[in-house]
Design an enzyme around this catalytic site. Structure first.
Site, PDB file in Angstrom:
ATOM      1  CB  SER A   1      31.305 -38.998  -9.256  1.00  0.00           C
ATOM      2  OG  SER A   1      31.141 -39.547  -9.881  1.00  0.00           O
ATOM      3  N   GLY A   2      33.209 -41.417  -9.195  1.00  0.00           N
ATOM      4  CA  GLY A   2      33.031 -43.263  -9.417  1.00  0.00           C
ATOM      5  C   GLY A   2      34.207 -44.191  -9.461  1.00  0.00           C
TER       6      GLY A   2
ATOM      7  CG  ASP B   1      35.574 -41.870 -18.713  1.00  0.00           C
ATOM      8  OD1 ASP B   1      36.592 -43.082 -18.797  1.00  0.00           O
ATOM      9  OD2 ASP B   1      35.317 -40.884 -18.156  1.00  0.00           O
TER      10      ASP B   1
ATOM     11  CB  SER C   1      36.730 -39.868 -14.240  1.00  0.00           C
ATOM     12  OG  SER C   1      36.760 -40.852 -14.066  1.00  0.00           O
TER      13      SER C   1
ATOM     14  N   GLY D   1      29.088 -44.620 -10.132  1.00  0.00           N
ATOM     15  CA  GLY D   1      29.278 -43.037  -8.746  1.00  0.00           C
ATOM     16  C   GLY D   1      28.013 -41.804  -9.629  1.00  0.00           C
TER      17      GLY D   1
ATOM     18  CE1 TYR E   1      28.039 -49.318 -20.365  1.00  0.00           C
ATOM     19  CE2 TYR E   1      27.057 -49.795 -22.703  1.00  0.00           C
ATOM     20  CZ  TYR E   1      27.072 -49.775 -21.495  1.00  0.00           C
ATOM     21  OH  TYR E   1      26.307 -50.249 -19.940  1.00  0.00           O
TER      22      TYR E   1
END
Length: 548
Positions: free
Chosen positions: A123-124, A127, A132, A194, A492
Site C-alpha cells: 500500500s505504501g 515496510d 510487502s 500508505g 517496525y
C-alpha cells in the site's frame, strides 16, 4: 455514509464482455514473464480469469508492468523506503499489477489462488524489511500495488471517514482538513505512509496519548479474504475484524478500505523544537524526559530524537544532539504552564513555540521546513523518511534508563556514522486501553518506545558493519528494556527476531510473534487457522495457521 459497495463474489454474476484486444495485450505482455512463460496455458487462464472476475475491464497498459516495460523499475522503486531491498541480488516480482477498482484486487486473489501463484501486497512501501514487495521464500511471485486506490470520503456529520488503503497519511490529513478545521485522525507522523499497511500494525501518531492508535479508532473495513470474498465488519465477524486492527499486514487478506472515527482537535495547536547537546546537560535533561513524557498532560506529545552532529563547523569532534519535538493540543499559554510545572529542565520559552492549525502541525511533526504549504501533503513525499539504506530495530521501556545507561548509549552512537535513536512517549490513553482490545499489546506500564536506526550511503562498503551496529545497541539495551517477552513494534518489522521458512512452524513463529503481540499471538493464530487454514496470505513474518 454507508460503506463502499460490497461486490458479489459469484463468478456467474461477473461474467461480462471484455475487449478481445485488452485480453490479447494482457496475454502478450504476460507471456514475456521469464519462467512463467513456460506455462502459457496457465497464464492465459489466469488473465481470462482476472477479466471475468472484475466488474470493470482491466486496462492492461495502465495496470500491468513487467521487467520488459520501461515503467517497471520506477513503479517498483518509487514508494520504496528501504533501498536495501532494491539491490540486484534481491528477487523482484515477475510483474506488478496496479488495480484501479476493488474488483480488480478481488479478481487477482481469486485467480492467483486458482492457479497457485504467489503474491505480495503493497500500500505504501514503507515496510522496514521490504516484505510487502519482496520474497525470500516464495518465488516466482507477483506484486499487487494499491497505489491507485486512494479515494477518501469524509463524513463530518457522523464524524467518520472511509479511506482506500493506497492513500497516504498526508492525503488523509489534507482531505479531512478541507472539510473541517476541528477534526483529524490519529494516524502516523510520517506523511508518505500508505494507510493500508500502517493501520494493520496499529499506527501511532502525535495524538496517541490523547486518542490512542488509528487502529483503536477503526470502526469498519472492507477486506478481500482468502476465498476472494469482499467482506465488511458485519460479514467478516468480530474475530477477523479484531485481528486486522494491529495484527500486522499480509496475514489475513487484503484491506481495501478502512473506516476511521474522526477525533476532535482545537482550532489552534502549539508546536516547538528544543535542541540540547551533551555539553548543554543533555543527559540529565533526557533522564528527566523519561520520567515525565508519559505522565504529562495527555494533550502534549514530546518526541525525543537523538542524532550525532559535529561540535563545530570546522571540527572533527562529534557529540550527541537531543531534539525535542512537541505538539500540544492547545495554546502557548497553557503549554508553558504545564511545562513549567512538569518539565522546567527543558527551559521551554515562548520563543520556541509556534501556534498553528492542526493540519499545519502535520507538516511540522513530519519535519517539513517551516512555511511549507500544506499541499505538500498531497505529494508522495516525506521530509521525515527519505528513501535510504538503513537497518532499524525497536524496543519498549518500562523503567527509567539510568544516566550511566544513557552515557553508554551515547558512546555507542558516537561510534556510528549516521545513527538515529528516536523515543516515542506513551501513557495517557495508551495506558487506559486493554492489552487485548486489539492485537497491539503495548499499553499500560510502557513509558516509551525506542526506534534505533543506522543509515548509510549507496556505495558504502561497510553495510554489514552498520547493520551489526544496530544489533550491538540492541544487545547493550537488554538490561533496560521490557522482558519476557522483549517487546517490539510490528510496523517496525525486524527479521532478526525470526522468520517463517518454507516449512512454517508455530513454535518458530512464536519467537517473533510473542514480541510483537504478547499473549494476543495465540488468538491471532487461531483466527488465521479459521479464516486462512491453507496459508494463502503469507510472508516471512506472517501469522501461521496451526494446521501447518
Amino acid at each position: 455514509m454507508e460503506h463502499p459497495k460490497i461486490h458479489k463474489t459469484e463468478t456467474s454474476s461477473k461474467l461480462k464482455m471484455v475487449s478481445k484486444f485488452s485480453i490479447f495485450l494482457f496475454l502478450t505482455v504476460l507471456l514475456q514473464l521469464g519462467s512463467w512463460a513456460k506455462s502459457a496455458s496457465t497464464l492465459e487462464n489466469f488473465i481470462q480469469c482476472v477479466s471475468i472476475n472484475s466488474e470493470l475491464s482491466v486496462p492492461v497498459t495502465t495496470t500491468l508492468f513487467t521487467p520488459n516495460n520501461s515503467s517497471y523499475s520506477s513503479i517498483l522503486q518509487s514508494p520504496v523506503f528501504s533501498l536495501r531491498f532494491l539491490e540486484p541480488s534481491v528477487p523482484k516480482p515477475e510483474f506488478i499489477f496496479t488495480p484501479l477498482h476493488d474488483s480488480h484486487v478481488q479478481a487477482a486473489v481469486i485467480c492467483a489462488k486458482q492457479f497457485g501463484l504467489h503474491l505480495r501486497v503493497r500500500s505504501g512501501g514503507h515496510d522496514f524489511e521490504g516484505l510487502s514487495f519482496r520474497s525470500e521464500t516464495q518465488t516466482p511471485f507477483f506484486l499487487i500495488d494499491l497505489v491507485n486506490l486512494r479515494l477518501i470520503n469524509v463524513n463530518i456529520k457522523d464524524e467518520t471517514v472511509w479511506v482506500q488503503t493506497g492513500a497516504t497519511n498526508g492525503e488523509f490529513y489534507y482531505k479531512i482538513s478541507q472539510k473541517s478545521k476541528v477534526h483529524a485522525v490519529p494516524t502516523g507522523t510520517c506523511t508518505s505512509l500508505g494507510i493500508g499497511g500502517h493501520i494493520t500494525g496499529g499506527a501511532y501518531g502525535s495524538m496517541l496519548r490523547k486518542h490512542g492508535l488509528a487502529a483503536d479508532n477503526a470502526v469498519d473495513a472492507l477486506i478481500v479474504d482468502a476465498q476472494g470474498r469482499i467482506l465488511d465488519r458485519a460479514a467478516m465477524g468480530e474475530d477477523l475484524f479484531w485481528a486486522i486492527r494491529g495484527g500486522g499486514g499480509g496475514s489475513f487478506g487484503i484491506i481495501l478500505w478502512w473506516k476511521i472515527k474522526l477525533v476532535r482537535v482545537p482550532e489552534i495547536v502549539t508546536t516547538f523544537n528544543v535542541v540540547k547537546t551533551l555539553e548543554q546537560g543533555g543527559t540529565k535533561i533526557f533522564y528527566k524526559w523519561q520520567q515525565v513524557a508519559h505522565n504529562i498532560d495527555e494533550d502534549l506529545f514530546i518526541r525525543a530524537v537523538n542524532r550525532v552532529v559535529a561540535l563545530g563547523t570546522n571540527s572533527t569532534d562529534r557529540t550527541v544532539m537531543n531534539i525535542y519535538n512537541g505538539v500540544f493540543l492547545g495554546g502557548t499559554d497553557r503549554l508553558l504552564k504545564i511545562m513549567q510545572a512538569s518539565f522546567p529542565e527543558l527551559n521551554l520559552t515562548r520563543k520556541h513555540c509556534t501556534e498553528m492549525s492542526w493540519i499545519e502541525s502535520a507538516n511540522f511533526i513530519g519535519l517539513f521546513p517551516a512555511g511549507t504549504p500544506i499541499e505538500i501533503l498531497l505529494q508522495w513525499k516525506s521530509a521525515a523518511t527519505q528513501p535510504a539504506l538503513f537497518k532499524s530495530k525497536s524496543d519498549y521501556v518500562k523503567q527509567v534508563i539510568p544516566e550511566t545507561g544513557l552515557e553508554g548509549l551515547w558512546k555507542l552512537m558516537l561510534e556510528e556514522d549516521a545513527p538515529t535513536v528516536m523515543m516515542i512517549p506513551y501513557g495517557g490513553m495508551m495506558s487506559r486501553i486493554s492489552e487485548s482490545a486489539i492485537p497491539f499489546p503495548h499499553r499500560k506500564g510502557i513509558k516509551f518506545m525506542i526506534l534505533y536506526q543506522s543509515n548509510w550511503q549507496e556505495g558504502d562498503k561497510n553495510a554489514t558493519e552498520h547493520i551489526n551496529w544496530t544489533r550491538k545497541v540492541y544487545n547493550y539495551l537488554t538490561p533496560y528494556v521490557s522482558k519476557n517477552p522483549r517487546e517490539a513494534y510490528v510496523n517496525y518489522r525486524d527479521l532478526d527476531l525470526g522468520r517463517n521458512r518454507h516449512k512454517i512452524s508455530f513454535r518458530e513463529a512464536s519467537a517473533w510473534g510473542q514480541r510483537y503481540f504478547k499473549s494476543n499471538f495465540e488468538r491471532l493464530v487461531r483466527i488465521k487457522t479459521k479464516v486462512d487454514p491453507h496459508n494463502f496470505f503469507k510472508h516471512e513474518q506472517s501469522i501461521p495457521p496451526l494446521t501447518l
